[in-house]
Enzyme design. Structure first.
Site, PDB file in Angstrom:
ATOM      1  N   LYS A 108      28.602  18.349  -5.130  1.00  0.00           N
ATOM      2  CA  LYS A 108      27.893  18.669  -3.771  1.00  0.00           C
ATOM      3  C   LYS A 108      26.577  19.370  -3.958  1.00  0.00           C
ATOM      4  CE  LYS A 108      32.279  18.971  -1.051  1.00  0.00           C
ATOM      5  NZ  LYS A 108      33.001  20.118  -0.373  1.00  0.00           N
ATOM      6  N   TYR A 159      33.754  12.083   5.879  1.00  0.00           N
ATOM      7  CA  TYR A 159      34.409  13.059   6.646  1.00  0.00           C
ATOM      8  C   TYR A 159      34.935  13.012   7.945  1.00  0.00           C
ATOM      9  CZ  TYR A 159      32.612  15.882   2.762  1.00  0.00           C
ATOM     10  OH  TYR A 159      32.307  16.509   1.411  1.00  0.00           O
ATOM     11  N   PHE A 207      32.668  23.074  12.821  1.00  0.00           N
ATOM     12  CA  PHE A 207      31.740  23.351  11.493  1.00  0.00           C
ATOM     13  C   PHE A 207      31.011  21.969  11.191  1.00  0.00           C
ATOM     14  CE2 PHE A 207      36.302  23.024   9.869  1.00  0.00           C
ATOM     15  CZ  PHE A 207      36.065  21.947   9.056  1.00  0.00           C
ATOM     16  N   ARG A 235      42.192  17.617  -9.410  1.00  0.00           N
ATOM     17  CA  ARG A 235      42.194  18.696  -8.596  1.00  0.00           C
ATOM     18  C   ARG A 235      42.648  20.043  -9.182  1.00  0.00           C
ATOM     19  NH1 ARG A 235      41.514  17.249  -3.551  1.00  0.00           N
ATOM     20  NH2 ARG A 235      42.905  18.628  -2.593  1.00  0.00           N
ATOM     21  N   THR A 288      40.299  24.413  -2.772  1.00  0.00           N
ATOM     22  CA  THR A 288      39.558  24.100  -1.943  1.00  0.00           C
ATOM     23  C   THR A 288      38.501  25.375  -1.483  1.00  0.00           C
ATOM     24  OG1 THR A 288      40.386  22.166  -0.831  1.00  0.00           O
ATOM     25  CG2 THR A 288      38.421  23.199   0.512  1.00  0.00           C
ATOM     26  N   ARG A 308      35.851  25.757  -9.249  1.00  0.00           N
ATOM     27  CA  ARG A 308      35.534  26.526  -8.041  1.00  0.00           C
ATOM     28  C   ARG A 308      35.948  27.915  -8.039  1.00  0.00           C
ATOM     29  NH1 ARG A 308      38.645  22.303  -4.431  1.00  0.00           N
ATOM     30  NH2 ARG A 308      36.973  20.619  -3.905  1.00  0.00           N
ATOM     31  N   ASN A 353      31.906  24.676  -2.276  1.00  0.00           N
ATOM     32  CA  ASN A 353      32.903  24.727  -3.505  1.00  0.00           C
ATOM     33  C   ASN A 353      32.332  23.597  -4.239  1.00  0.00           C
ATOM     34  OD1 ASN A 353      33.396  22.468  -2.096  1.00  0.00           O
ATOM     35  ND2 ASN A 353      35.557  22.763  -1.332  1.00  0.00           N
ATOM     36  N   HIS A 393      33.573  17.666  -4.547  1.00  0.00           N
ATOM     37  CA  HIS A 393      34.861  16.994  -3.478  1.00  0.00           C
ATOM     38  C   HIS A 393      35.405  16.236  -4.661  1.00  0.00           C
ATOM     39  CE1 HIS A 393      36.573  14.601  -0.765  1.00  0.00           C
ATOM     40  NE2 HIS A 393      36.401  13.506  -1.560  1.00  0.00           N
ATOM     41  N   GLU A 436      37.634   5.915  -1.106  1.00  0.00           N
ATOM     42  CA  GLU A 436      36.473   6.741  -1.363  1.00  0.00           C
ATOM     43  C   GLU A 436      35.472   5.843  -2.347  1.00  0.00           C
ATOM     44  OE1 GLU A 436      37.615  10.824  -2.239  1.00  0.00           O
ATOM     45  OE2 GLU A 436      38.076  11.094   0.035  1.00  0.00           O
TER      46      GLU A 436
END
Length: 140
Positions: A10, A50, A58, A86, A92, A103, A115, A118, A129
């Site tokens: 990100k 998303y 948000f 993960r 998250t 993270r 964070n 993704h 994805e």
């Protein structure tokens, strides 16, 4: 079971020059790159990726932030890749992520969106994805 999963490094990861560090952690855990490229995410792509968050208050912030600078999208491959990625990332919410996770070590403790990375959350989302960001001939 050998799996493929999608990650997005990100804007906060890119701004902090952590792309190599984050990818190295995945590689050190036995995952390999099956695809990787830097892209500028469009509004259409953000809304598609998303879609489950479009009606959240948000979303405008998230959308603008994801389009604020180029990001790296990659496909990682390996034994139980989805779960492994993960686990390496941690929760998250970076504030809840323990030290030693990506993270926990690099995420912003105050802004949930910042964070670092993704990651797909299951086999169905990983497949969708990967297809969203890569053509078939781009994944090895």
């Amino acid at each position: 079971m050998i799996q493929k999963t999608l990650i997005i490094l990100k804007p906060d990861c890119m701004e902090k020059n952590l792309a190599g560090t984050v990818l190295s952690r995945f590689e050190a855990a036995g995952l390999t790159l099956a695809a990787c490229k830097m892209i500028q995410i469009s509004e259409t792509l953000v809304r598609e990726h998303y879609a489950h968050l479009v009606n959240e208050p948000f979303f405008g912030f998230l959308s603008n932030w994801m389009m604020s600078r180029p990001v790296i999208v990659a496909v990682l491959q390996g034994e139980n890749a989805i779960e492994k990625v993960r686990e390496l990332l941690g929760p998250t919410k970076s504030a809840n992520a323990p030290a030693g996770t990506i993270r926990g070590d690099f995420g912003n403790k105050e802004i949930v969106t910042y964070n670092i990375c993704h990651a797909s959350d299951g086999e169905a989302s990983a497949s969708a994805e990967i297809a969203r960001f890569f053509n078939e001939n781009e994944v090895f």
